[in-house]
Design an enzyme around this catalytic site. Structure first.
Site, PDB file in Angstrom:
ATOM      1  N   ASP A 117     -13.958   7.302 -16.458  1.00  0.00           N
ATOM      2  CA  ASP A 117     -13.837   5.926 -16.970  1.00  0.00           C
ATOM      3  C   ASP A 117     -12.415   5.368 -16.905  1.00  0.00           C
ATOM      4  O   ASP A 117     -12.222   4.159 -16.993  1.00  0.00           O
ATOM      5  CB  ASP A 117     -14.324   5.868 -18.428  1.00  0.00           C
ATOM      6  CG  ASP A 117     -15.820   6.131 -18.520  1.00  0.00           C
ATOM      7  OD1 ASP A 117     -16.529   5.822 -17.560  1.00  0.00           O
ATOM      8  OD2 ASP A 117     -16.273   6.658 -19.557  1.00  0.00           O
ATOM      9  N   ARG A 120     -20.660  17.496 -25.691  1.00  0.00           N
ATOM     10  CA  ARG A 120     -20.145  16.380 -26.491  1.00  0.00           C
ATOM     11  C   ARG A 120     -20.195  16.775 -27.963  1.00  0.00           C
ATOM     12  O   ARG A 120     -21.251  17.117 -28.485  1.00  0.00           O
ATOM     13  CB  ARG A 120     -20.982  15.129 -26.249  1.00  0.00           C
ATOM     14  CG  ARG A 120     -20.796  14.543 -24.858  1.00  0.00           C
ATOM     15  CD  ARG A 120     -21.326  13.124 -24.811  1.00  0.00           C
ATOM     16  NE  ARG A 120     -21.265  12.574 -23.464  1.00  0.00           N
ATOM     17  CZ  ARG A 120     -20.190  11.970 -22.953  1.00  0.00           C
ATOM     18  NH1 ARG A 120     -19.098  11.853 -23.670  1.00  0.00           N
ATOM     19  NH2 ARG A 120     -20.223  11.480 -21.731  1.00  0.00           N
TER      20      ARG A 120
HETATM   21  O1  F6P Z   1     -17.851  10.323 -18.922  1.00  0.00           O
HETATM   22  C1  F6P Z   1     -17.953   8.988 -19.349  1.00  0.00           C
HETATM   23  C2  F6P Z   1     -19.282   8.471 -19.013  1.00  0.00           C
HETATM   24  O2  F6P Z   1     -19.416   8.771 -17.673  1.00  0.00           O
HETATM   25  C3  F6P Z   1     -19.605   7.005 -19.216  1.00  0.00           C
HETATM   26  O3  F6P Z   1     -19.165   6.125 -18.239  1.00  0.00           O
HETATM   27  C4  F6P Z   1     -21.116   7.066 -19.301  1.00  0.00           C
HETATM   28  O4  F6P Z   1     -21.649   5.969 -19.936  1.00  0.00           O
HETATM   29  C5  F6P Z   1     -21.331   8.302 -20.104  1.00  0.00           C
HETATM   30  O5  F6P Z   1     -20.270   9.156 -19.732  1.00  0.00           O
HETATM   31  C6  F6P Z   1     -22.666   8.968 -19.950  1.00  0.00           C
HETATM   32  O6  F6P Z   1     -22.545  10.331 -20.189  1.00  0.00           O
HETATM   33  P1  F6P Z   1     -23.603  11.328 -20.838  1.00  0.00           P
HETATM   34  O7  F6P Z   1     -24.894  11.068 -20.165  1.00  0.00           O
HETATM   35  O8  F6P Z   1     -23.029  12.661 -20.540  1.00  0.00           O
HETATM   36  O9  F6P Z   1     -23.640  11.051 -22.292  1.00  0.00           O
END
Ligand code: F6P
Length: 357
Positions: free
Chosen positions: A136, A74
């Site tokens: 999502d 991310r």
């Molecule tokens: O990919 C989207 C998503 O699955 C959301 O629905 C969820 O809240 C989030 O990612 C959590 O992702 P991470 O733990 O990777 O930040």
């Protein structure tokens, strides 16, 4: 030589590999002089010039494999213009890698944040083609993202399993489904699993209405109930608060998640024995379902056409089962919410499902 950069960014999902395979198969079907530069761990690979030079063979045998062979990370869009800890200008660094490798274009697979950065790179003069991934299903400009149907299947199976134990023990089960801002996975898994109550971020719930729905079910002879709640579901009173007020309220209450809050508030209003289940990241893991493999292959193959035609600055999406090309400036920065007035919600209500209103 056609030099194509490729990266997967943001939270992973099923069928990322299937989509990349679709792109690569499409390219090699038309040209032999292709080199794929697979950037590792999302935009980070492009920033720090961390990549593998890959060919057709590297994308073979991955159609049904979950995760992403390139890795992901991310990289928040809001920090893209903020230098890294060593003072590196991230956007300039990405452009530098692109030009240094003499790339013809960059294929980016991602969700919302990823698309904002892809659009920024387009504005900075890079040739970008994107593919819509996320469980999502909240990406604007496409009716469906790959990953969504697989996640719905996982969440549905989880709730199916919860059903049998809830029934044996005459309990109320709250199952928390992924989706902070949108409730697509919760809505579809909720309907598919026969959940009695579905709570979505788009339809703030009234705790008394939820308690009433549970009591009515009990009165009509049902000993157990299932509530599917999205991670981002919110009560009517909380929905009225500003972001700051909500943050302060949540810090004081110390609920760990939406299902935890709901369980504790329902315990005050009913005599039901309540349990919470949270399938979490299992919803993003494992192999893609057949629908996602097909969708990802169609989108990937279309991306290969876009590259060969030089039709850049667009995302391949789907509308009415036809693959479309949507300009990135239209996609970036917009979310596709569940419409509380949509047919699927109306029909779910006709089928007796409560949305806690
Ligand atoms: O990919 C989207 C998503 O699955 C959301 O629905 C969820 O809240 C989030 O990612 C959590 O992702 P991470 O733990 O990777 O930040």
């Amino acid at each position: 030589m056609l030099r194509v950069g490729m990266l997967t960014s943001g939270g992973d999902c099923q069928a990322l590999n299937a989509a990349m395979r679709g792109v690569v198969k499409g390219l090699y079907a038309k040209r032999k002089d292709v080199e794929i530069y697979g950037f590792l761990d999302g935009y980070k690979g492009l920033m720090y010039s961390n990549f593998n030079v890959m060919g057709a063979k590297d994308f073979s045998g991955i159609l049904n494999k979950g995760g992403t062979i390139l890795g992901t990370s991310r990289q928040p869009f809001k920090l893209m213009r903020v230098p890294d800890e060593n003072g590196l200008d991230k956007v300039e660094a990405m452009k530098h890698t692109y030009h240094k490798l003499n790339l013809d274009c960059l294929v980016v697979l991602g969700g919302n944040g990823t698309h904002k950065t892809a659009n920024l790179l387009r504005e900075e003069g890079l040739n970008v083609v994107t593919l819509p991934k996320t469980i999502d299903n909240d990406l604007w400009g496409t009716e469906m993202t790959f990953g969504f149907q697989s996640a719905v299947d996982v969440a549905t199976e989880t709730i199916d399993r919860i059903h049998t134990t809830a029934s044996s023990h005459s309990r109320v089960f709250i199952v928390e489904v992924m989706g902070h801002k949108v409730g697509w996975v919760t809505l579809y898994a909720g309907i598919a699993s026969g959940s009695d109550i579905i709570l979505l971020p788009e339809i703030p719930y009234d705790i008394d209405a939820v308690a009433k729905a549970l009591k009515q079910r009990k009165k009509s002879g049902h000993k157990f109930s299932i509530i599917a709640i999205a991670e981002g579901a919110i009560s009517k009173e909380d929905a009225k608060l500003s972001k700051k007020e909500l943050k302060a309220k949540r810090a004081k209450e110390k609920y760990t998640c939406a299902s935890d809050e709901l369980a504790s508030r329902l315990a005050e209003k009913t005599d039901a024995e309540i349990r919470v289940a949270n399938p979490g990241h299992t919803q993003r893991g494992g192999n893609p379902c057949a629908y996602d493999r097909v969708l990802a292959t169609r989108l990937g193959a279309t991306a290969s056409e876009m590259i060969l035609e030089g039709d850049y600055g667009k995302m391949a999406g789907i509308k009415n089962n036809v693959i479309i090309r949507v300009p990135l400036e239209e996609v970036a920065g917009k979310l596709k919410y569940v419409d509380p007035e949509s047919d699927v919600i109306t029909e779910a209500k006709l089928a007796g499902i409560s949305f806690g209103e």
